[in-house]
Design an enzyme around this catalytic site. Structure first.
Site, mmCIF file in Angstrom:
data_model
loop_
_atom_site.group_PDB
_atom_site.id
_atom_site.type_symbol
_atom_site.label_atom_id
_atom_site.label_comp_id
_atom_site.label_asym_id
_atom_site.label_seq_id
_atom_site.Cartn_x
_atom_site.Cartn_y
_atom_site.Cartn_z
ATOM 1 N N ASP A 1 0.822 -1.215 0.000
ATOM 2 C CA ASP A 1 0.000 0.000 0.000
ATOM 3 C C ASP A 1 0.861 1.272 0.000
ATOM 4 O OD1 ASP A 1 -1.783 2.049 0.641
ATOM 5 O OD2 ASP A 1 -2.505 1.126 2.496
ATOM 6 N N HIS B 1 -1.516 0.675 -4.995
ATOM 7 C CA HIS B 1 -2.491 1.569 -4.365
ATOM 8 C C HIS B 1 -1.932 2.982 -4.231
ATOM 9 C CE1 HIS B 1 -5.780 2.838 -1.747
ATOM 10 N NE2 HIS B 1 -6.364 1.689 -1.975
ATOM 11 N N HIS C 1 -4.154 4.341 6.455
ATOM 12 C CA HIS C 1 -3.013 3.839 5.685
ATOM 13 C C HIS C 1 -1.696 4.127 6.401
ATOM 14 C CE1 HIS C 1 -5.481 3.040 2.090
ATOM 15 N NE2 HIS C 1 -6.171 4.074 2.515
#
Lengths: 551, 551
Positions: free
Chosen positions: B193, B388, B366
């Protein structure tokens, strides 16, 4: 009999960012502070600019004494050409502001009839009952000023846009001593910049950016390309200083950057060593390690030099691995998408891209909360009006002011058009004047209304379908299949069947006509039937326009 | 003969935020990780959703073994209905994700034919040559997982969306031990991510928000209205906990919030004391000091409950002085304007509004840079692909990985559609598959193209002008003045003179016709003349559509 009240009337910049304009009025004297423009928000489709509503000034034309400009940014001077087209009135500003205004007025062919006066900090101008003194403030453009306005009820302080930078680039400090003198004397009203009233702490000094730029230029293996606002002359100076210190020559690109650098050099606002600025030929002959570029495009403007570089179609500069691109600016709200598309594309081309989130390459031009508190403590106004901000910034700033000493109830959160009246006993919101958004679109000023914008929004969503029905003038029946034209709705080639069926729907909707209905009724019958059919089949709602031609 | 390579093919989420979808392929086995959607960007006018391009999956239909979903956010599961409409394939996900997917598939009437499997962290699913293990991660939705995928070349770790929260709300930690075991074993490839790869430091814990909510509810003099994402169940739990601790009852409003709270309660993801949630009647009877409200609308969605409150037209809740509104969410890029318009309007109505910039009422879901470094240090992959994120996030993340141990050249910044091939000796980008934006607009999937979007953009800028010229079939001359219809261009009533002149321009442009020109030529002649005339007079460029009717 008591004296008339002092009236404070914001016509822009309160409840929105941009389009700053403020009126001060006492009896038959009216002065204007700033005449700015606002760039259109997302939903103002196709609009070029938004300017303040001059209706009230028009009504009080005879009282209008002067315009005072705090600094040369578009949101403070951009609507001046539209204003001076209507009103013959002296305009006062400092030297660089005046230079920028002259360029603008010349473009609008208004320079001959404008009455422009250059002032410097400390100058006092009499305008009717008012005496207006300019004082220096630190901001992201040279020659920025605030105003101390003497009124029959005492002095009003208008900060303009400011921050407190103790190590500014061009020695442009905010004049705290002058403000303290007004505070000692007793300030009636403070109007202060609210843009960063949400931001804790202090806005960092420009010095930080200077260090960062120098380090970047010292370490970068190839060219260093710096994008910033064309009006941010002090930043341009920092880039030049960093280039000098690291043995780089400087190439300037982008129309407004070239113009502003030339103007600033001419007026003495830029200190550029002989031979530092180079042309295309010299740039091509130098190794990349000895080059810096100053460019426009920090906001991702579609035709700007930086955007052209990011898209690989700049005439002189092709981005390659080894290039370092510095975005020495923040994205103005609404521009983020365009700015970051450029960043992404520059990365794709192999450049190293430095921007605010990953390096100290920009600082803001507005005061943060601790600075705002200092101003309150020094000026100690009786009344306070937060200016320059969206509504929440104003609310937050008003609370800050009350927390550090403004008497409760004496901080007024105004909206554009509110009239604040102050007299010997109190201050109160006493009414409203017109302060709507005036849209400039092409040559039209103020002719675009909500109705037209709604139509544009509708058109942008699902496109348009035009139906032309040719009907017999005696029977009201179609003489041939309807003509159907679409744009922005579906692919006509792929959807020919849908359009054939649509023609049948038109035919059916008129099949029952046994007499000559009026055109309005025929059109709306077709429109409804077509709209319904297309929605059922596609779940889209294009704008349907119908024309009936009688033969 | 050497083995076939492992192929890693992103179909979404690389170079944009949203629409996450990743393929892993080895010989005749293909698996899919996530099938998300993206909300349209500003220039995708009228588009409802953007989904990934399934072209390559279509070509490899026979190899397709399974779909694995990491968590239930729209950008990871939202396009599943469009996928399952085409492909009959088992889908694996954890319980809450499965619950959210079922709601979605039921809406699309696809629930009957879908083959859905519920798994829990630690479960291993065999799909062709692949073995896929789910492991728990901390993220802003319960039951979020990453995947460990055993391939012929070694294990691949896909983090899904994650952060490291050591004090999460529902005990949902990122399983660092499991990741360390894979690291010890030797990880072939890490996919991680990148959303906050620009953000220095650590993402704060959800605990911070819990404390803030409790303090706000303890001190607020009236109602506390909290807006957040309907899927952010852990935040809803925090609001409930704060309400319980401060003696408030909770009213839930907004369709998706009501549905999600009910579903989460049913599945045991929310711990709600008996009698805490109240209906409208009880809400009306309680003093404001004893009330909390949980609502949708944190993104300023036009018809959401919070927007209705901000506009003063919510059915049950009228904002008054004393109310505290908490925006427990950040504005997703593109939504800022709508979000802050609500904030401004709520302030105008007298509420105290708390949002991220002025209070600790939200933390991100995140990982920030220090967390990303920890994952790199634990997993120690041979190859790395940042996922991402927009392109710059991926670049910044790849650099971070190389700085903490990924061998130089082994971090690959891919774009949607790139094919990364890994074999025994190396990894390389070996080609591309189709990965364009597929637009969903109404019932149409993929029928909107750049051409249609360009037309919508043109229509939105200056509107449309339709000219209907009725011409004599023998002479080619007008039989009567042209009909002219405009929308989104000018006010027709105010500009009747302009339109009259425009009719003359049409007449003139056909005056020279001395024979029957073909319709195409007549139309383009009129179109050019009208377009030129209108631009000269207004400096606007409406879309001009011309129809010639022959009589």
């Amino acid at each position: 009999m008591s004296r008339p009240p002092l009236r404070v009337i914001p016509l822009g910049g309160l409840g929105e960012i941009g389009r700053n304009m403020m009126l001060l009025e006492y009896a038959d004297d009216l002065i204007v502070i700033d005449v700015g423009l606002m760039f259109p928000e997302e939903e103002m489709l196709g609009v070029d600019l938004v300017i303040p509503d001059f209706t009230y000034v028009r009504e009080r034309r005879d009282a209008l004494r002067a315009v005072f400009l705090t600094h040369g940014h578009e949101d403070h001077v951009g609507a001046l050409p539209y204003f001076l087209r209507e009103f013959q009135v002296p305009v006062y500003s400092t030297r660089l502001t005046d230079g920028l205004v002259r360029v603008k007025l010349a473009e609008h062919r208004l320079l001959d009839r404008a009455e422009l006066h250059v002032v410097k900090p400390g100058d006092v101008i009499r305008a009717g009952v008012f005496e207006v003194e300019f004082f220096q403030v630190a901001h992201s453009i040279p020659d920025a000023c605030g105003l101390i306005i003497r009124t029959p009820y005492g002095p009003v302080v208008h900060t303009g846009d400011f921050k407190l930078d103790h190590t500014p680039v061009m020695n442009q400090h905010t004049d705290l001593i002058r403000l303290a003198q007004v505070g000692a004397e007793g300030c009636l009203l403070l109007l202060a910049d609210s843009t960063y009233a949400e931001q804790e702490g202090f806005t960092p000094s420009e010095e930080l950016v200077g260090h960062a730029l120098r380090n970047i230029m010292a370490e970068a293996p190839g060219r260093v390309i710096v994008a910033t606002f064309a009006s941010l002359i002090s930043r341009v100076q920092q880039v030049i200083d960093a280039a000098v210190a690291t043995g780089r020559k400087v190439f300037v690109t982008g129309r407004s950057m070239i113009d502003n650098v030339a103007m600033a050099q001419r007026l003495g606002y830029l200190n550029v060593p002989e031979g530092l600025l180079i042309g295309v030929d010299e740039m091509r002959s130098l190794p990349h390690r000895q080059l810096a570029v100053i460019t426009t495009g920090s906001q991702g403007e579609p035709t700007s030099a930086l955007t052209r570089m990011a898209n690989g179609d700049h005439r002189h500069i092709t981005i390659t691995k080894g290039d370092t691109v510095v975005l020495s600016a923040t994205a103005i709200p609404g521009n983020e998408h365009a700015v970051f598309r450029n960043v992404d594309n520059l990365f794709r081309l192999g450049a190293n891209v430095l921007y605010n989130r990953v390096a100290n390459v920009h600082v803001r031009g507005h005061a943060s909360r601790e600075e705002l508190k200092i101003i309150q403590s020094i000026v100690q106004p009786e009344y306070f009006v937060p200016i320059h901000g969206e509504y929440r910034h104003l609310v937050v700033h008003a609370r800050l002011a009350e927390a550090v000493g403004v008497p409760e109830g004496n901080a007024f959160v105004l909206t554009d058009g509110d009239v604040l009246e102050i007299d010997d006993t109190c201050a109160r919101i006493a009414g409203r004047v017109p302060a709507s958004y005036v849209y400039v679109d092409g040559l039209g000023i103020g002719d675009i209304d909500q109705h037209i914008l709604r139509d544009r929004a509708h058109l942008s969503t699902d496109g348009v379908v035009v139906v032309i029905a040719t009907v017999d003038k005696l029977t009201g029946k179609l003489t041939r299949p309807a003509d159907i034209l679409t744009r922005g709705f579906v692919d006509e080639a792929e959807q020919s069947e849908l359009l054939d069926q649509c023609r049948e729907v038109v035919a059916k909707s008129l099949a029952l006509a046994d007499h000559i209905a009026d055109f309005g009724e025929v059109n709306s019958r077709i429109k409804d039937a077509v709209g319904r059919f297309l929605y059922e089949r596609t779940r889209r709602r294009p704008m349907v326009l119908t024309v009936t031609v009688e033969v």
